[in-house]
Write a protein that holds these residues in place. Structure first.
Motif, PDB file in Angstrom:
ATOM      1  N   GLN A  40      -8.250   7.105  27.655  1.00  0.00           N
ATOM      2  CA  GLN A  40      -8.212   7.810  26.834  1.00  0.00           C
ATOM      3  C   GLN A  40      -7.298   7.750  25.180  1.00  0.00           C
ATOM      4  O   GLN A  40      -8.117   8.683  24.968  1.00  0.00           O
ATOM      5  CB  GLN A  40      -7.812   9.354  27.649  1.00  0.00           C
ATOM      6  CG  GLN A  40      -9.242   9.837  28.680  1.00  0.00           C
ATOM      7  CD  GLN A  40      -8.445  10.982  29.485  1.00  0.00           C
ATOM      8  OE1 GLN A  40      -7.512  11.665  28.940  1.00  0.00           O
ATOM      9  NE2 GLN A  40      -8.905  11.969  30.100  1.00  0.00           N
ATOM     10  N   TRP A  41      -7.109   7.653  25.745  1.00  0.00           N
ATOM     11  CA  TRP A  41      -5.527   7.005  24.654  1.00  0.00           C
ATOM     12  C   TRP A  41      -6.190   5.597  24.016  1.00  0.00           C
ATOM     13  O   TRP A  41      -5.474   5.449  22.606  1.00  0.00           O
ATOM     14  CB  TRP A  41      -3.723   7.068  24.949  1.00  0.00           C
ATOM     15  CG  TRP A  41      -3.164   7.662  24.665  1.00  0.00           C
ATOM     16  CD1 TRP A  41      -1.653   6.936  24.202  1.00  0.00           C
ATOM     17  CD2 TRP A  41      -2.598   8.731  22.933  1.00  0.00           C
ATOM     18  NE1 TRP A  41      -0.662   7.552  23.636  1.00  0.00           N
ATOM     19  CE2 TRP A  41      -1.935   8.292  22.644  1.00  0.00           C
ATOM     20  CE3 TRP A  41      -3.790   8.710  22.666  1.00  0.00           C
ATOM     21  CZ2 TRP A  41      -1.189   9.193  20.931  1.00  0.00           C
ATOM     22  CZ3 TRP A  41      -3.439   9.925  21.368  1.00  0.00           C
ATOM     23  CH2 TRP A  41      -1.820   9.627  21.009  1.00  0.00           C
ATOM     24  N   THR A  56      -7.181   2.248  18.107  1.00  0.00           N
ATOM     25  CA  THR A  56      -5.856   1.705  19.125  1.00  0.00           C
ATOM     26  C   THR A  56      -6.093   0.388  18.794  1.00  0.00           C
ATOM     27  O   THR A  56      -5.216  -0.596  18.480  1.00  0.00           O
ATOM     28  CB  THR A  56      -6.063   1.837  20.511  1.00  0.00           C
ATOM     29  OG1 THR A  56      -5.769   3.321  20.035  1.00  0.00           O
ATOM     30  CG2 THR A  56      -4.322   1.286  20.829  1.00  0.00           C
ATOM     31  N   VAL A  86       2.552  10.436  25.618  1.00  0.00           N
ATOM     32  CA  VAL A  86       2.658  10.177  26.789  1.00  0.00           C
ATOM     33  C   VAL A  86       3.330  10.623  28.103  1.00  0.00           C
ATOM     34  O   VAL A  86       3.324  10.735  28.682  1.00  0.00           O
ATOM     35  CB  VAL A  86       1.045   9.213  26.495  1.00  0.00           C
ATOM     36  CG1 VAL A  86       0.794   9.142  28.542  1.00  0.00           C
ATOM     37  CG2 VAL A  86       0.052   9.084  26.097  1.00  0.00           C
ATOM     38  N   ASN A 119       0.179  11.898  16.787  1.00  0.00           N
ATOM     39  CA  ASN A 119      -0.024  11.706  18.123  1.00  0.00           C
ATOM     40  C   ASN A 119       0.312  12.764  18.544  1.00  0.00           C
ATOM     41  O   ASN A 119      -0.197  13.010  19.845  1.00  0.00           O
ATOM     42  CB  ASN A 119       0.414  10.312  18.729  1.00  0.00           C
ATOM     43  CG  ASN A 119      -0.703   8.909  17.667  1.00  0.00           C
ATOM     44  OD1 ASN A 119      -2.009   9.652  17.772  1.00  0.00           O
ATOM     45  ND2 ASN A 119       0.232   8.054  17.082  1.00  0.00           N
ATOM     46  N   VAL A 160      -1.701  14.478  21.570  1.00  0.00           N
ATOM     47  CA  VAL A 160      -1.940  14.613  23.152  1.00  0.00           C
ATOM     48  C   VAL A 160      -1.383  15.844  23.518  1.00  0.00           C
ATOM     49  O   VAL A 160      -2.178  16.243  24.697  1.00  0.00           O
ATOM     50  CB  VAL A 160      -0.773  13.904  23.457  1.00  0.00           C
ATOM     51  CG1 VAL A 160      -0.341  13.953  24.965  1.00  0.00           C
ATOM     52  CG2 VAL A 160      -1.132  12.096  23.491  1.00  0.00           C
ATOM     53  N   TYR A 166      -6.311  15.971  27.762  1.00  0.00           N
ATOM     54  CA  TYR A 166      -4.701  15.370  28.678  1.00  0.00           C
ATOM     55  C   TYR A 166      -4.530  16.152  29.881  1.00  0.00           C
ATOM     56  O   TYR A 166      -4.140  16.179  30.991  1.00  0.00           O
ATOM     57  CB  TYR A 166      -3.907  14.986  27.082  1.00  0.00           C
ATOM     58  CG  TYR A 166      -4.001  14.020  27.192  1.00  0.00           C
ATOM     59  CD1 TYR A 166      -3.983  12.965  27.151  1.00  0.00           C
ATOM     60  CD2 TYR A 166      -4.526  13.615  25.361  1.00  0.00           C
ATOM     61  CE1 TYR A 166      -3.960  11.316  26.561  1.00  0.00           C
ATOM     62  CE2 TYR A 166      -5.187  12.930  24.855  1.00  0.00           C
ATOM     63  CZ  TYR A 166      -5.281  11.523  25.012  1.00  0.00           C
ATOM     64  OH  TYR A 166      -5.360  10.012  24.526  1.00  0.00           O
ATOM     65  N   TRP A 225       0.044   1.515  28.684  1.00  0.00           N
ATOM     66  CA  TRP A 225      -1.010   1.594  26.520  1.00  0.00           C
ATOM     67  C   TRP A 225      -0.006   1.052  26.196  1.00  0.00           C
ATOM     68  O   TRP A 225      -0.940   0.583  25.068  1.00  0.00           O
ATOM     69  CB  TRP A 225      -1.071   2.923  26.930  1.00  0.00           C
ATOM     70  CG  TRP A 225      -1.488   3.851  25.502  1.00  0.00           C
ATOM     71  CD1 TRP A 225      -3.023   2.830  25.188  1.00  0.00           C
ATOM     72  CD2 TRP A 225      -1.332   3.533  24.578  1.00  0.00           C
ATOM     73  NE1 TRP A 225      -3.780   3.552  23.478  1.00  0.00           N
ATOM     74  CE2 TRP A 225      -1.863   3.447  23.522  1.00  0.00           C
ATOM     75  CE3 TRP A 225       0.289   3.547  24.059  1.00  0.00           C
ATOM     76  CZ2 TRP A 225      -1.897   3.670  22.345  1.00  0.00           C
ATOM     77  CZ3 TRP A 225       0.229   3.433  22.859  1.00  0.00           C
ATOM     78  CH2 TRP A 225      -1.199   3.709  21.219  1.00  0.00           C
ATOM     79  N   THR A 266     -12.871   7.347  25.829  1.00  0.00           N
ATOM     80  CA  THR A 266     -12.328   8.377  25.130  1.00  0.00           C
ATOM     81  C   THR A 266     -13.457   9.327  24.743  1.00  0.00           C
ATOM     82  O   THR A 266     -13.301  10.952  24.900  1.00  0.00           O
ATOM     83  CB  THR A 266     -11.754   8.011  23.742  1.00  0.00           C
ATOM     84  OG1 THR A 266     -10.492   7.293  24.746  1.00  0.00           O
ATOM     85  CG2 THR A 266     -10.817   8.948  22.573  1.00  0.00           C
TER      86      THR A 266
END
Length: 750
Positions: free
Chosen positions: A160-161, A166, A193, A365, A369, A375, A398, A458
């Motif tokens: 998901q992250w 990314t 996270v 971020n 999150v 999340y 991650w 995601t």
């Protein structure tokens, strides 16, 4: 050469001799740009001067013209290629108007690969229903029965992250700022996270029956707060989804030539297919395979860059090339990016632009999150012990993706002096360019699959998150309070389909008005950052007041937007370019999160609430029976002990990542070769360990279910048998109790 655009150029024969001659500190280069027998490769710039202010010393121009006088028509348009590689002579961009892959490859991956992956995922979920006895209820559809274990939870978090940003934006900042870019991207987006593990524990302790974070907000503060934070929740989902498709469509178009609008509409379709059928459990199963593919591909690119690729092949060679290329600056805009680096080097953590990006990254971020339902949903779906362990492990694993990947592909683009423009970099095309150069067609296909995995995993999480918010916080709350499980599933599926289609439209609109992936990534904190403190404190601090939370969020947003716009005027006016500058984005992001937090806390101290969790958040009603929603006393006590542990380790790891680690690099302003080799070795080891953990651990923890499927439920290991017995015991002993609303709900006999 007369056509090089450079004054005082030596005669062709003499130039040939100079370019092939070795320099004691730089090594040597041949006319073909290839490596000599010495350790370093760096072309000489001796005797070259600049006529045009926008044209800089570029020995590659002379090398190309010496090889073929017709290869360059306008030297002022040439981008990089300092080593004079023949395939890039005269190019003003890496991709230009050509694509390394045919269009049909793009359509096959977006449609065929997505369809196959969807069928495969649905097949696994179907086996879970038929052979393992899982019931397809609304609780299962939106919370996966609250049975997800540590390994799969961590894998889901990694998946998901891992946005398109990314994979793409992390290499962009490496390309622009050097080694500080990958570090600040990774560290600045890992701590959120890790710290969310605290909220994950509190959800299990204080709101075990919740389905969304907005249900918690409404249980504490009522309708006004519920609607206020609903705006921030939906805004977060829209921004994240738009970034996914912006980055994904740009890469698909660059690599295959597929129309960018068509790519924006087709990318979500495969995701819709399996999310519609399988719900949250299907997205979790898909996330495991997505994470595995992404991490394996990461290891391939990292070891190719630093071990096997002929032009690089070792940290030492990359170090020497990075030292070399800073002598030749391709454009004034790129020179300005490196001016804030110590010594103008890529090999330093002392980068003002890199640090400003890091701060913006950290602030932005937190919003994506803490205010993203995806999340909260993963925390709700996890078992009690997995809720915090999964987030801690997932965050650390991650970290390797942006850190290792960007340290490899992002810096390799600089070391190879690939003709990637700033616009291409901002669109996220640095990794595709480097992968294509190093592996040819295979590299283009691998990066495309890697990106497709990131976008679909995601994207599925965002679709199921939006569907849960609409089903529970709009449909059930304001339209049908007595909604049944079937109605909730029906609404969820309708929303998944509609939102999946609209997300493509959002991306097309943003692209048409000139918003890039990099711009949107920095902007997200301005919009959603002011909701971070109120949402986090809703489950963590009983004294947080309703009006403190609401005023903090709204005033923080207004002031952040005002600051963002006002700061842009100092750079010549309000336009997309000025609004996207690092300093402007940083100002808006900082005001959003800090001012809202200050207002929320001060107002709550002046007029505090005194929340009773037992009568508020613990009374959020289930729609259908779920034996895993209620914590036994021994489990709740264990969670309380775990909270103290994670408070120490969560905050401790965060301090190490964003404070201690950067400070330890200060004694080394520009990394020497030995220090750089250690840095690269650390990134490779981290990436390898993360890959092993994320590929092996979920399979090991699910060995009971796997054996059950393979043996048609004839093999049942002890831990799975115990869980099945608990479920059967619950179903045998449940009683029906009339609730205050006049309808029935299932509760345990205890």
């Amino acid at each position: 050469h007369p056509r090089s655009g450079l004054q005082a150029a030596p005669a062709p024969r003499r130039r040939r001799e100079e370019l092939a001659a070795c320099k004691p500190d730089l090594g040597c280069v041949g006319l073909d740009g290839g490596r000599s027998s010495t350790m370093s490769v760096c072309p000489s710039a001796a005797g070259l001067t600049v006529e045009d202010a926008n044209t800089v010393l570029n020995p590659g121009i002379a090398i190309c013209l010496e090889r073929d006088p017709s290869s360059i028509s306008d030297p002022s348009e040439v981008i990089r290629n300092f080593y004079g590689l023949a395939q890039y002579c005269g190019q003003s961009s890496f991709f230009g108007n050509t694509s390394p892959l045919p269009q049909w490859v793009g359509y096959v991956i977006m449609l065929g690969f997505g369809l196959f992956f969807g069928i495969f995922t649905i097949g696994l979920v179907f086996l879970d229903w038929k052979l393992l006895g899982t019931k397809n209820t609304s609780e299962w559809f939106n919370t996966a029965g609250r049975t997800i274990q540590t390994g799969l939870t961590a894998s889901v978090i990694v998946s998901q992250w891992t946005w398109a940003a990314t994979l793409l934006q992390s290499s962009n900042v490496a390309y622009k700022y050097g080694i500080s870019g990958p570090f600040w991207y990774a560290a600045g987006a890992t701590i959120q996270v890790i710290l969310f593990s605290v909220l994950a524990i509190q959800v299990k302790r204080r709101a075990p029956t919740a389905h969304t974070f907005l249900e918690i907000v409404r249980a504490r503060w009522g309708t006004v707060a519920h609607i206020t934070f609903m705006f921030f929740g939906f805004a977060t989902n829209v921004i994240v989804t738009s970034m996914l498709i912006l980055g994904g469509s740009a890469v698909v178009t660059a690599l295959t030539g597929v129309n960018i609008d068509a790519a924006s509409m087709l990318i979500p379709l495969g995701v819709i297919f399996y999310t519609l059928a399988g719900g949250l459990k299907a997205t979790f199963v898909a996330s495991y395979f997505n994470t595995a593919v992404i991490l394996i591909a990461l290891c391939i690119f990292a070891f190719l860059t630093y071990v096997t690729f002929p032009e690089l092949g070792s940290p030492g060679e990359v170090w020497e090339r990075l030292q070399c290329v800073i002598q030749f600056v391709p454009r004034e805009a790129e020179r300005n990016l490196l001016d804030s680096n110590r010594g103008g080097s890529y090999l330093t953590m002392l980068s003002l632009n890199g640090f400003m990006f890091g701060l913006t990254n950290i602030v932005g971020n937190f919003g994506t999150v803490f205010v993203d339902q995806a999340y909260w949903q993963s925390a709700i779906a996890a078992t009690p012990s997995a809720s915090w362990k999964g987030y801690l492990l997932g965050g650390l694993c991650w970290f390797a993706i942006p850190f290792t990947l960007a340290t490899s592909l992002g810096l390799a683009a600089n070391a190879l002096s690939l003709p990637v423009t700033i616009d291409e970099a901002n669109a996220g095309l640095v990794p595709p360019a480097t992968a294509t150069h190093m592996m040819g067609t295979g590299g283009s296909v691998l990066i495309l699959i890697m990106l497709f995995m990131a976008v679909t995993s995601t994207g599925a999480a965002e679709q199921i998150a939006v569907s849960s918010l609409v089903a529970y916080d709009v449909f059930r709350t304001y339209f049908k309070p007595n909604a049944t499980g079937k109605q909730i599933i029906g609404v969820s599926r309708i929303v998944i389909a509609i939102y999946g289609i609209l997300s493509g439209v959002f991306a097309i609109v943003l692209k048409r008005i000139g918003i890039s992936l990099g711009w949107l990534y920095l902007f997200m904190g301005v919009i959603i950052g002011s909701a971070v403190f109120p949402v986090a404190l809703a489950i963590c601090w009983r004294k947080t007041s309703k009006w403190g939370a609401i005023s903090g969020a709204i005033i923080g947003l207004i002031c952040a937007l005002a600051t963002w716009l006002a700061t842009a005027t100092k750079f010549g006016g309000i336009n997309v370019d000025n609004l996207g500058k690092d300093e402007v984005m940083l100002a808006g992001n900082l005001v959003a999160i800090l001012l809202s937090g200050l207002i929320c806390i001060v107002v709550s101290f002046i007029k505090p609430d005194n929340c009773d969790w037992e009568t508020t958040t613990k009374q959020i009603p289930l729609i259908e029976a779920d034996p895993n929603a209620y914590l036994p006393q021994d489990t709740e006590a264990a969670m309380t002990r775990a909270l103290k542990w994670i408070m120490v380790w969560g905050f401790g790891l965060s301090v190490i990542l964003i404070i201690a680690w950067p400070l330890l690099t200060l004694p080394v302003p520009v990394f020497p070769k030995g220090y750089w080799t250690f840095w690269v070795a650390l990134s490779l080891i981290w990436g390898l360990l993360a890959t092993i953990a994320m590929v092996v651990l979920p399979v090991w923890e699910s060995r009971g279910a796997i054996l059950g499927v393979l043996s048609c439920n004839k093999i049942v290991i002890a831990d799975r048998k115990e869980k099945m017995d608990l479920v059967h015991e619950y179903e045998a002993e449940k009683v029906i109790v009339e609730t205050e609303e006049g309808r029935t709900s299932d509760v345990s006999a205890e």
